[in-house]
Design an enzyme around this catalytic site. Structure first.
Site, PDB file in Angstrom:
ATOM      1  N   ASP A 170       0.804  -1.229   0.000  1.00  0.00           N
ATOM      2  CA  ASP A 170       0.000   0.000   0.000  1.00  0.00           C
ATOM      3  C   ASP A 170       0.837   1.279   0.000  1.00  0.00           C
ATOM      4  O   ASP A 170       0.313   2.359   0.286  1.00  0.00           O
ATOM      5  CB  ASP A 170      -0.951   0.011   1.208  1.00  0.00           C
ATOM      6  CG  ASP A 170      -2.088  -0.977   1.038  1.00  0.00           C
ATOM      7  OD1 ASP A 170      -2.615  -1.067  -0.086  1.00  0.00           O
ATOM      8  OD2 ASP A 170      -2.434  -1.657   2.012  1.00  0.00           O
ATOM      9  N   ASP A 201      -6.604  -3.538  -6.355  1.00  0.00           N
ATOM     10  CA  ASP A 201      -6.260  -2.262  -5.715  1.00  0.00           C
ATOM     11  C   ASP A 201      -4.799  -1.873  -5.957  1.00  0.00           C
ATOM     12  O   ASP A 201      -4.438  -0.699  -6.007  1.00  0.00           O
ATOM     13  CB  ASP A 201      -6.472  -2.326  -4.190  1.00  0.00           C
ATOM     14  CG  ASP A 201      -7.653  -3.147  -3.746  1.00  0.00           C
ATOM     15  OD1 ASP A 201      -8.035  -4.074  -4.471  1.00  0.00           O
ATOM     16  OD2 ASP A 201      -8.182  -2.882  -2.667  1.00  0.00           O
TER      17      ASP A 201
HETATM   18  N1  GLY Z   1      -7.521  -1.032  -0.847  1.00  0.00           N
HETATM   19  C1  GLY Z   1      -8.472  -1.515   0.055  1.00  0.00           C
HETATM   20  C2  GLY Z   1      -9.870  -1.146  -0.257  1.00  0.00           C
HETATM   21  O1  GLY Z   1     -10.177  -0.663  -1.324  1.00  0.00           O
HETATM   22  O2  GLY Z   1     -10.695  -1.348   0.617  1.00  0.00           O
END
Ligand code: GLY
Length: 392
Positions: free
Chosen positions: A114, A173
């Protein structure tokens, strides 16, 4: 005529007639809400300095803060940078600097994919607006750390480390984290970051999508021998074969951004196909704010996800600048922004200062369902700015 085609035609008519939002009035409201949020933070911290930025509201309406380590910690600093960008007011730059500094240590955190969400939304925007050399150094260090999560056998950056259900999970994501890598190549001239980003995007393009251009949430890869996909699953969606709304938003935004950085026409085509899937879907409500999953079982009695809509709108504004169908995409983005502004904003002075209501974090885990969430506000502000700056 097929139902999806009729829905699509109606959307075009609606979107073409959509009113532009009153930017000045909206940003004045954003300033007021953010001032309120800033006063609520010290109370919610209650002396715990590991809690750095707003995350959401709990069931009682209390402000929930996040630690720097969580994937969402860069969004509030990013919102402050967007406030500074719109207003030019040094007071917002000062706030942005303070909240950005709070998460700098994450540049060393190799335990998560992330990094882009955290460091690019905060330091990335900070560097874009100030050209502060210290921010540049943070972006480069963060990209080096993120690169350690790349496995050449798979061709992707690993998403999670602590989920035993998957051996080498890669989630859609993760596409958003590539922006940090593209930036690091531009800042250093070192193409290794760019190559990792392109490999990740190509592998995702090859494996993550269904024939209808909807995407899976989590793919599990064999990282040891073959690099092949072991299974295609979900984590936050309704089912493995469903289309989780925010996942579709990540795909649209991610491939648009990858086209911007590479000019690979395959990425542009992918972003267009994803946008067409989303905005011709029979389960997309008339106001264009999706349910949390396009295949949620009790539609229309399912929570919406304003965060997915905000991210889609922001992605669409950029896609509109590249696509032959730019006018169409921009008109839809205008309609989404208008819906969010008119129907999904918090009343002034309420909800501790969050801007948008009705986002859904993780419905299957009953976590942050139908609440304000910081990343909805971040992408909403970004979409507002892009609607002014990115003209077709
Ligand atoms: N990246 C995590 C979400 O979209 O909840």
């Amino acid at each position: 005529m097929k139902k999806s085609l009729i829905v699509s035609l109606c959307l075009i008519v609606l979107a073409t007639h959509a009113q532009q939002v009153d930017q000045k009035q909206v940003w004045q409201g954003v300033e007021k809400q953010t001032e309120l949020l800033l006063t609520a933070i010290p109370l919610a911290k209650n002396g715990n300095n590991n809690l750095v930025s707003p995350r959401s509201l709990d069931a009682k309406g209390n402000l929930v803060l996040t630690q720097a380590v969580k994937w969402i910690s860069g969004f509030f600093p990013g919102e402050l940078w967007y406030l500074y960008e719109y207003t030019g007011d040094p007071k917002w730059q000062q706030q942005a600097r303070t909240f950005t500094a709070n998460i700098e240590k994450e540049k060393y955190n190799g335990g998560t994919h992330d990094m882009g969400f955290k460091i690019y939304c905060s330091f990335g925007n900070g560097y874009r607006l100030t050209k502060d050399e210290a921010y540049k150094a943070v972006i480069i260090k963060a990209a080096q750390t993120l690169s350690t999560r790349f496995n050449p056998t798979v061709g992707c950056i690993r998403s999670w480390d602590t989920m035993p259900k998957w051996s080498y999970p890669v989630i859609i994501d993760n596409m958003l984290n590539l922006e940090l890598l593209f930036a690091a190549t531009k800042l250093t001239g070192d193409s290794s970051f760019y190559k990792i980003a392109v490999s990740h995007a190509n592998t995702t393009l090859k494996n993550h999508f269904r024939k209808d251009y909807s995407c899976y949430h989590v793919l599990d890869y064999d990282s040891t021998q073959t690099g092949v996909v072991i299974k295609k699953t979900t984590h936050q969606g309704f089912a493995d074969e469903s289309a989780w709304a925010r996942g579709q938003a990540w795909a649209l935004y991610g491939f648009t951004m990858c086209y911007r950085e590479t000019k690979n026409p395959q990425y542009l085509k992918q972003a267009e196909k994803v946008a067409d899937y989303i905005f011709s879907h029979p389960n997309l409500p008339e106001d264009l704010i999706p349910y949390w999953d396009f295949n949620a079982p009790n539609i229309p009695n399912e929570p919406r996800d304003a965060s997915a809509a905000a991210c889609m709108a922001s992605g669409l504004y950029e896609l509109a600048t590249f696509s032959k169908k730019g006018k169409h995409y921009r008109a839809i983005a205008n309609k989404v922004l208008e819906s969010l502004t008119n129907k999904y904003r918090s009343p002034m002075g309420e909800n501790k200062g969050f801007i948008l209501l009705h986002s859904t974090g993780s419905k299957p885990y009953n976590s942050e369902v139908d609440v304000p969430i910081c990343y909805a506000d971040y992408y909403y502000l970004e979409a507002l700015l892009r609607s002014k700056q990115m003209k077709h």
